[in-house]
Write a protein that holds these residues in place. Structure first.
Motif, PDB file in Angstrom:
ATOM      1  N   LEU A  31      48.702  46.217  49.704  1.00  0.00           N
ATOM      2  CA  LEU A  31      47.911  45.930  48.507  1.00  0.00           C
ATOM      3  C   LEU A  31      46.749  45.012  48.851  1.00  0.00           C
ATOM      4  N   VAL A  32      45.631  45.201  48.160  1.00  0.00           N
ATOM      5  CA  VAL A  32      44.480  44.334  48.347  1.00  0.00           C
ATOM      6  C   VAL A  32      44.813  42.958  47.775  1.00  0.00           C
ATOM      7  N   LYS A  33      44.756  41.943  48.623  1.00  0.00           N
ATOM      8  CA  LYS A  33      45.030  40.558  48.223  1.00  0.00           C
ATOM      9  C   LYS A  33      43.854  40.034  47.407  1.00  0.00           C
ATOM     10  N   TRP A  34      42.657  40.206  47.941  1.00  0.00           N
ATOM     11  CA  TRP A  34      41.410  39.902  47.245  1.00  0.00           C
ATOM     12  C   TRP A  34      40.290  40.604  47.981  1.00  0.00           C
ATOM     13  N   PHE A  35      39.198  40.846  47.259  1.00  0.00           N
ATOM     14  CA  PHE A  35      38.028  41.463  47.875  1.00  0.00           C
ATOM     15  C   PHE A  35      36.794  40.892  47.215  1.00  0.00           C
ATOM     16  N   ASP A  36      35.875  40.359  48.025  1.00  0.00           N
ATOM     17  CA  ASP A  36      34.644  39.749  47.529  1.00  0.00           C
ATOM     18  C   ASP A  36      33.477  40.648  47.923  1.00  0.00           C
ATOM     19  N   VAL A  37      32.903  41.346  46.937  1.00  0.00           N
ATOM     20  CA  VAL A  37      31.809  42.277  47.206  1.00  0.00           C
ATOM     21  C   VAL A  37      30.602  41.536  47.768  1.00  0.00           C
ATOM     22  N   GLY A  38      30.334  40.332  47.260  1.00  0.00           N
ATOM     23  CA  GLY A  38      29.198  39.539  47.729  1.00  0.00           C
ATOM     24  C   GLY A  38      29.291  39.221  49.210  1.00  0.00           C
ATOM     25  N   ARG A  39      30.477  38.884  49.662  1.00  0.00           N
ATOM     26  CA  ARG A  39      30.678  38.583  51.087  1.00  0.00           C
ATOM     27  C   ARG A  39      30.858  39.850  51.913  1.00  0.00           C
ATOM     28  N   PHE A  43      40.982  41.128  52.057  1.00  0.00           N
ATOM     29  CA  PHE A  43      42.188  41.265  52.869  1.00  0.00           C
ATOM     30  C   PHE A  43      43.228  42.143  52.196  1.00  0.00           C
ATOM     31  N   ILE A  44      43.998  42.831  53.021  1.00  0.00           N
ATOM     32  CA  ILE A  44      45.122  43.662  52.578  1.00  0.00           C
ATOM     33  C   ILE A  44      46.404  42.939  52.968  1.00  0.00           C
ATOM     34  N   ILE A  45      47.385  42.877  52.051  1.00  0.00           N
ATOM     35  CA  ILE A  45      48.712  42.348  52.353  1.00  0.00           C
ATOM     36  C   ILE A  45      49.580  43.551  52.724  1.00  0.00           C
TER      37      ILE A  45
END
Length: 193
Positions: A31-39, A43-45
């Protein structure tokens, strides 16, 4: 498997620059832990408990996918790099498990000032996907709340149950709350990234 020369690591040369027999590609589902489009990354867990996998926006776009929301299920091929695993190729994206930004609870992390000395505590449980857990000084002592943001300050990615850690805590809105966490030299290692 031949690796495309277009893919570049976060800090290194193209994968074609490395001898092919040194590259170990693993299939990862998680699962995607978080994703920052700007950066341009997140990360995937992984489901299998291995360390988080770095996911670049360029990799997603190249394979025909848009930036994912937190909780999106992804199956990809990853390669071990100097700083950890990195997504090489995205195979599938399932957004049915994603948390839409409107549904996401705002992150409200209260910072506390430590009022205790360093104490030794045992991790009761910690869920990095939910972003918190608890430790205990011992039988009858109140639990100490540990927020993921507190762990990030010292680059600790996860805490495993029944491991010993050192904690300085203060009074939070609902009781004892960790202000600082360090890994213990005794009682077994905690998982770090």
């Amino acid at each position: 498997m031949t690796v495309s020369g277009e893919f570049k690591g976060e800090t290194g040369p193209t994968l074609n620059d490395a001898p092919e027999n040194n590259i170990r590609i693993v299939q990862v589902s998680g699962l995607v832990k978080w994703f920052d489009v700007g950066r341009g990354y997140g990360f995937i867990i992984p489901d299998n408990g291995m360390q988080d996998v770095l996911l670049h926006l360029s990799c997603l776009k190249r394979d025909g996918f848009d930036a994912p929301l937190e909780g999106t299920r992804i199956i990809c091929e990853a390669v071990a790099r100097q700083k950890g695993y990195q997504c090489l190729r995205v195979l599938t994206v399932d957004s049915s498990t994603a948390i839409n930004p409107v549904e996401r609870r705002p992150r409200t992390h209260t910072n506390v000032t430590p009022s205790s000395a360093w104490i030794r505590a045992k991790v009761k449980w910690f869920n990095r996907a939910r972003g918190f857990g608890f430790a205990s000084e011992g039988e009858g002592a109140p639990d100490i709340f540990i927020h993921m943001e507190t762990l990030r300050k010292t680059a600790i990615a996860d805490l495993l149950p029944d491991t010993w850690i050192y904690v300085r805590f203060g009074d939070g809105p609902k009781g004892k709350m960790a202000a600082e966490v360090r890994l213990s030299l005794e009682g077994g290692p905690a998982h770090t990234q």
